[in-house]
Design a protein around this motif. Structure first.
Motif, short mmCIF file in Angstrom:
data_model
loop_
_atom_site.label_atom_id
_atom_site.label_comp_id
_atom_site.label_asym_id
_atom_site.label_seq_id
_atom_site.Cartn_x
_atom_site.Cartn_y
_atom_site.Cartn_z
N TRP A 148 5.63 6.86 7.03
CA TRP A 148 4.96 7.29 5.81
C TRP A 148 4.71 6.11 4.88
CZ3 TRP A 148 6.11 7.28 0.56
CH2 TRP A 148 5.29 8.09 -0.25
N PHE A 149 5.71 5.26 4.72
CA PHE A 149 5.55 4.08 3.86
C PHE A 149 4.51 3.11 4.43
CE2 PHE A 149 9.71 5.21 1.93
CZ PHE A 149 9.34 5.10 0.60
N VAL A 150 4.54 2.92 5.76
CA VAL A 150 3.58 2.02 6.40
C VAL A 150 2.16 2.56 6.21
CG1 VAL A 150 2.76 1.15 8.62
CG2 VAL A 150 5.20 1.13 8.11
N ALA A 151 2.00 3.87 6.43
CA ALA A 151 0.67 4.47 6.28
C ALA A 151 0.19 4.38 4.84
CB ALA A 151 0.71 5.93 6.74
N ARG A 152 1.09 4.59 3.89
CA ARG A 152 0.72 4.53 2.47
C ARG A 152 0.28 3.11 2.09
NH1 ARG A 152 1.64 7.78 -1.90
NH2 ARG A 152 1.77 6.75 -3.95
N ALA A 153 1.03 2.11 2.56
CA ALA A 153 0.69 0.72 2.27
C ALA A 153 -0.64 0.35 2.91
CB ALA A 153 1.79 -0.21 2.75
N SER A 154 -0.82 0.80 4.15
CA SER A 154 -2.06 0.51 4.86
C SER A 154 -3.24 1.16 4.18
CB SER A 154 -1.96 1.00 6.31
OG SER A 154 -0.93 0.33 7.00
N SER A 155 -3.05 2.37 3.68
CA SER A 155 -4.12 3.10 3.01
C SER A 155 -4.63 2.32 1.80
CB SER A 155 -3.62 4.48 2.58
OG SER A 155 -4.65 5.19 1.92
N ALA A 156 -3.70 1.70 1.07
CA ALA A 156 -4.08 0.90 -0.10
C ALA A 156 -4.86 -0.35 0.32
CB ALA A 156 -2.83 0.52 -0.90
N ARG A 157 -4.39 -1.00 1.39
CA ARG A 157 -5.06 -2.21 1.87
C ARG A 157 -6.46 -1.92 2.38
NH1 ARG A 157 -0.37 -3.15 4.81
NH2 ARG A 157 -1.54 -2.88 6.73
N TRP A 158 -6.61 -0.77 3.02
CA TRP A 158 -7.88 -0.44 3.65
C TRP A 158 -8.79 0.42 2.79
CZ3 TRP A 158 -4.61 1.28 8.43
CH2 TRP A 158 -4.07 0.13 9.05
N ARG A 159 -8.48 0.54 1.50
CA ARG A 159 -9.28 1.37 0.61
C ARG A 159 -10.77 1.00 0.62
NH1 ARG A 159 -9.52 6.20 -1.07
NH2 ARG A 159 -7.25 6.10 -1.23
N PRO A 160 -11.13 -0.29 0.59
CA PRO A 160 -12.57 -0.62 0.63
C PRO A 160 -13.25 -0.12 1.90
CG PRO A 160 -11.30 -2.50 -0.12
CD PRO A 160 -10.31 -1.50 0.38
N ILE A 161 -12.55 -0.19 3.03
CA ILE A 161 -13.12 0.29 4.29
C ILE A 161 -13.23 1.81 4.26
CG2 ILE A 161 -12.78 0.40 6.79
CD1 ILE A 161 -11.25 -2.26 6.57
N PRO A 202 -8.35 -6.32 9.52
CA PRO A 202 -9.64 -5.67 9.30
C PRO A 202 -10.31 -6.15 8.02
CG PRO A 202 -7.86 -4.16 8.77
CD PRO A 202 -7.23 -5.37 9.40
N SER A 203 -11.56 -6.52 8.13
CA SER A 203 -12.34 -6.99 7.00
C SER A 203 -13.58 -6.13 6.87
CB SER A 203 -12.73 -8.46 7.20
OG SER A 203 -13.87 -8.81 6.45
N LEU A 204 -13.82 -5.59 5.69
CA LEU A 204 -15.00 -4.75 5.48
C LEU A 204 -16.28 -5.51 5.80
CD1 LEU A 204 -16.48 -2.23 4.55
CD2 LEU A 204 -16.24 -3.04 2.18
N GLN A 205 -16.36 -6.75 5.36
CA GLN A 205 -17.56 -7.54 5.61
C GLN A 205 -17.80 -7.73 7.10
OE1 GLN A 205 -17.53 -11.36 3.67
NE2 GLN A 205 -19.62 -11.87 4.31
N SER A 206 -16.74 -8.02 7.85
CA SER A 206 -16.88 -8.21 9.29
C SER A 206 -17.26 -6.91 9.99
CB SER A 206 -15.58 -8.76 9.88
OG SER A 206 -15.30 -10.05 9.38
N ILE A 207 -16.62 -5.82 9.58
CA ILE A 207 -16.94 -4.53 10.18
C ILE A 207 -18.39 -4.15 9.92
CG2 ILE A 207 -16.45 -2.05 10.09
CD1 ILE A 207 -13.52 -2.76 9.56
N GLN A 208 -18.84 -4.34 8.71
CA GLN A 208 -20.23 -4.04 8.37
C GLN A 208 -21.18 -4.88 9.22
OE1 GLN A 208 -19.86 -4.81 4.09
NE2 GLN A 208 -20.33 -2.66 3.68
N GLY A 209 -20.85 -6.17 9.36
CA GLY A 209 -21.71 -7.05 10.15
C GLY A 209 -21.76 -6.65 11.61
#
Length: 247
Positions: free
Chosen positions: A9-22, A195-202
């Motif tokens: 749960w903690f890992v998912a919560r932390a990841s969710s914050a990091r991946w918010r832009p994606i 994971p990078s939003l810019q790279s994923i978009q590209g």
């Protein structure tokens, strides 16, 4: 079990914050974003994407030739079954050719046929397309396919220009990268430590352009009927139950 669930749960919560832009970008495309159960990756599904239903996954690599984490994508196009082609970075092509040569000269050849992914087997089964007009693309990428004319029709045009541009920053030299089409779908796989939003978009743009070019080839293929193949092994060795985006 309780402490393991709390940790996830903690890992998912932390990841969710990091991946918010994606996450926000996915929602802006009317796509569904969800975190993997272990919190170590995520999945984006966009059923109504154009040119076809899109699936994007990031997480631990599912291929031995990519260390760490990877980004993998699948676009469902319902293409002709004869469209079996692949473009991959030159460095990876050389590495896989060396590995598959050693495997095929081993006494366990039958095991190699059934256990190795298409990326490796196609290097043995299909002819290379070496007449890429762009010098930069020719230096940085290799291409194989069931028929050279099909590969040329797909690669020699806008896709070649996009690959040339991507090789300057999005796909630096030596980064594992595979773009392939089979079973009516298009697939992209590449190493991505973080994971990078810019790279994923590209990379989504690369896949979308590749898919549009595939649709053009598919129209020609449908109009002319099945194009002649250069090998019969391809059909015998394919594993229809495997999806490379999830294998």
């Amino acid at each position: 079990m309780f402490f393991k669930q709390v940790k996830h749960w903690f890992v998912a919560r932390a990841s969710s914050a990091r991946w918010r832009p994606i996450h926000d970008w996915a929602e802006s495309r009317n796509a569904h974003f969800r975190i993997a159960k272990d919190g170590r990756g995520f999945l984006i599904e966009q059923p109504k994407a154009l040119p076809g239903s899109l699936r994007i996954e990031w997480g631990p690599s599912q291929r031995a030739y990519i260390e760490g984490n990877e980004l993998r994508m699948r676009c469902e196009l319902r293409l002709h079954g004869d469209l079996q082609m692949m473009v991959l970075c030159r460095t990876l092509m050389d590495q896989l050719e060396s590995a598959v040569f050693e495997a095929y000269t081993d006494t366990l050849k039958t095991r190699v046929d059934t256990d190795t992914p298409e990326e490796m087997r196609w290097l043995v089964m299909f002819p290379k397309f070496t007449q890429i007009s762009s010098k930069l693309v020719r230096q940085r990428f290799g291409a194989v396919g069931v028929n050279k004319e099909l590969v040329a029709a797909w690669l020699e045009g806008d896709l070649s220009e996009v690959l040339a541009q991507a090789s300057q920053d999005l796909l630096p030299e030596g980064q594992p990268f595979v773009l392939m089409t089979m079973r009516g779908n298009a697939y992209l796989r590449t190493a991505m430590a973080v994971p990078s939003l810019q790279s994923i978009q590209g990379l989504v743009k690369v896949l979308e352009l590749a898919c549009r070019e595939l649709q053009k080839v598919n129209e020609k293929l449908t109009d002319r009927g099945p194009w002649p193949t250069t090998t019969s092994i391809a059909w015998q060795s394919s594993r229809p139950d495997e999806d490379p985006a999830q294998a």
